[in-house]
Write an enzyme that holds these catalytic residues in place. Structure first.
Site, short mmCIF file in Angstrom:
data_model
loop_
_atom_site.label_atom_id
_atom_site.label_comp_id
_atom_site.label_asym_id
_atom_site.label_seq_id
_atom_site.Cartn_x
_atom_site.Cartn_y
_atom_site.Cartn_z
N LYS A 108 -8.45 -1.41 6.34
CA LYS A 108 -8.82 -1.89 4.99
C LYS A 108 -7.90 -3.02 4.53
CE LYS A 108 -8.89 2.40 3.82
NZ LYS A 108 -8.94 3.75 3.27
N ASP A 138 -14.91 2.92 7.94
CA ASP A 138 -13.92 3.81 7.34
C ASP A 138 -14.55 4.73 6.31
OD1 ASP A 138 -11.12 4.70 6.76
OD2 ASP A 138 -11.64 3.91 4.80
N HIS A 160 0.85 -1.19 0.00
CA HIS A 160 0.00 0.00 0.00
C HIS A 160 0.89 1.23 0.00
CE1 HIS A 160 -3.48 2.53 0.87
NE2 HIS A 160 -2.67 3.20 1.67
N SER A 170 -7.31 3.86 9.50
CA SER A 170 -8.03 3.84 8.23
C SER A 170 -7.32 2.95 7.21
CB SER A 170 -8.13 5.29 7.70
OG SER A 170 -8.55 5.33 6.36
N ARG A 181 -14.31 13.13 7.90
CA ARG A 181 -13.01 13.75 8.13
C ARG A 181 -12.67 14.74 7.02
NH1 ARG A 181 -9.23 8.96 8.15
NH2 ARG A 181 -7.60 10.54 8.37
N1 URA Z 1 -5.54 6.93 3.12
C1 URA Z 1 -6.53 6.29 3.77
O1 URA Z 1 -6.98 5.24 3.34
N2 URA Z 1 -7.02 6.83 4.90
C2 URA Z 1 -6.55 7.99 5.41
O2 URA Z 1 -7.02 8.41 6.44
C3 URA Z 1 -5.52 8.64 4.72
C4 URA Z 1 -5.03 8.08 3.59
#
Ligand code: URA
Ligand code: CA
Length: 436
Positions: A187, A161, A82, A183, A168
């Site tokens: 995932k 999320d 990621h 977050s 947010r």
């Molecule tokens: N990427 C994400 O998936 N979440 C965040 O809060 C910031 C970047």
């Protein structure tokens, strides 16, 4: 429990219990916690922070807010990578097939997200026919056959999320290490990976502008991995310039193909970062003990064509037209390719990577709103890098343009993004740190 008391508790800087965190996340998903209450609580988290234990509990509660993917019937260690998001960051399209070619199992789910240029899913879709919404069975079948598949996250993954991020985004609560780390990691964990390599970007084109901030985020994500039993390594890499030379979806797909064809030298920054991510993925996969042992394998996967074959097979299995892999110039057919000249001669002394992303977005390479359509063929191809000598009679970049509506303004942004200096600038590190 009362949500108002929990908001006050965090506002006053106290530590939540696991049950309290579960109450907040479950309440958000079932609607008993209102959006404004969640927003107030997240603002309290921004100001007061969370302990490592609270962050692990938050992440776990988010993972269980929706569907989780079970990949245990696939062979080997399932690895995922990621990136926290960068400009010209095409590493997934290089790393995923190369790791598969070296014997790894890459089963990756990507989010769509809003970005200056498209994300990995948009790059995959630059190949006509590719369907990034594969049912789980066919996703697994493709992984079994080719060792690699990258698809979109299922709609029911991590609903907490989705709600939190939307709140947010409009409430000044994006930039918080507990919220960002939970977050991202929730995932990754919900999508079933056994081991995760994170590319945490730092610089003017990144979320975390300084290496110290990036290091803090990286340490937190590695700690989450440790606390929930997923081996995690974070690499801190530079985003004070685009990583590759291509910014735009088809252009980036073409650049990844060129790397896999062996047309890009091994000391190129895109290749260097890709190799660094790949060698740690191969170590976490148990294929090598010492990451350095992976380097000759990665080079061999390029030189034999096996890496490229994995990418081609994956795209074809996802419905894509493989002729676009064999003839990658077909990916970037546009109405006009326009040279852009620097304002004066000298050296590229500073690049604002985010502005380059904005320039590419303005001609259709990215989305400003979720509903915007991307033109896969358009974007920017840089000809010069940070530190290179430039001359005012030689283009430093080419713009690949179809729709000319915002073209003039996009050129202005691109010129604004690149500062020409009289002297060569200091060298920038490419890889700052590796956290495990
Ligand atoms: N990427 C994400 O998936 N979440 C965040 O809060 C910031 C970047
Ligand atoms: Ca990007």
């Amino acid at each position: 429990m009362l949500i108002t008391s929990l908001i006050e508790k965090k506002r006053d800087g106290f530590e939540h219990t696991k049950a309290e965190i579960e109450f907040i996340i479950n309440g958000l998903v079932d609607g008993t916690v209102a959006d404004y209450q969640m927003t107030a609580w997240m603002m309290a988290v921004c100001c007061r922070g969370m302990t490592e234990r609270e962050i692990a509990d938050l992440t776990t509660a988010m993972v269980h807010s929706g569907e989780t993917v079970d990949l245990s019937d696939l062979p080997g260690v399932k690895v995922d990578k990621h990136s926290t998001g960068g400009i010209g960051d095409t590493t997934t399209l290089v790393v995923a097939p190369l790791v598969a070619a070296c014997g790894g199992t890459v089963a990756k789910m990507s989010g769509r997200g809003l970005a200056h240029t498209g994300g990995t899913l948009d790059k995959l879709e630059s190949v006509p026919g590719v369907n990034i919404e594969q049912p789980l069975d066919s996703f697994k079948e493709i992984v079994r056959k080719t060792g690699v598949c990258v698809i979109g996250q299922s709609k029911n993954l991590d609903p907490a999320d989705k709600k939190m991020y939307a709140l947010r985004d409009v409430s000044g609560t994006v930039k918080s290490i507990p919220l960002i780390s939970s977050s991202i990691m929730s995932k990754k964990i919900a999508s079933g990976a056994d081991a995760i390599v994170l590319d945490v970007k730092t610089g003017n084109g990144a979320f975390m502008e300084t290496p110290d901030e990036a290091r803090k985020l990286a340490k937190e994500m590695v700690a989450i991995g440790r606390n929930v039993g997923r081996r995690t390594v974070a690499i801190i890499t530079d985003m004070n310039r685009p990583l590759g030379m291509a910014i735009g979806n088809g252009l980036e797909m073409r650049e990844a193909i060129e790397v896999l064809q062996g047309k890009v030298p091994y000391d190129d920054p895109l290749v260097q970062v890709s190799f660094t991510l790949a060698k740690h993925l191969l170590r976490l996969s148990g294929i090598v003990e010492d990451p350095e042992d992976a380097i000759p394998m990665l080079k061999a996967a390029i030189e034999s064509g096996e890496g490229l074959k994995r990418l081609r097979d994956m795209l074809e299995a996802m419905g894509g037209d493989p002729r676009f892999v064999d003839e990658p110039n077909m990916l970037v057919r546009v109405a006009r390719i326009v040279p852009v000249y620097p304002n004066k001669s000298g050296f590229i002394g500073k690049i604002d990577a985010k502005l380059i992303g904005t320039s590419a977005l303005m001609i259709g390479a990215g989305r400003a709103k979720v509903t915007d359509r991307i033109d896969p063929a358009v974007g920017i191809l840089m000809k010069k890098r940070y530190g290179d000598a430039v001359s005012d009679n030689e283009p430093f970049a080419y713009m690949y343009v179809n729709d000319e509506t915002n073209y003039e303004e996009a050129v202005k942004k691109l010129l604004e993004a690149v500062t020409v200096t009289d002297e060569t600038p200091d060298e920038l590190p490419l890889i700052y740190d590796i956290i495990e």
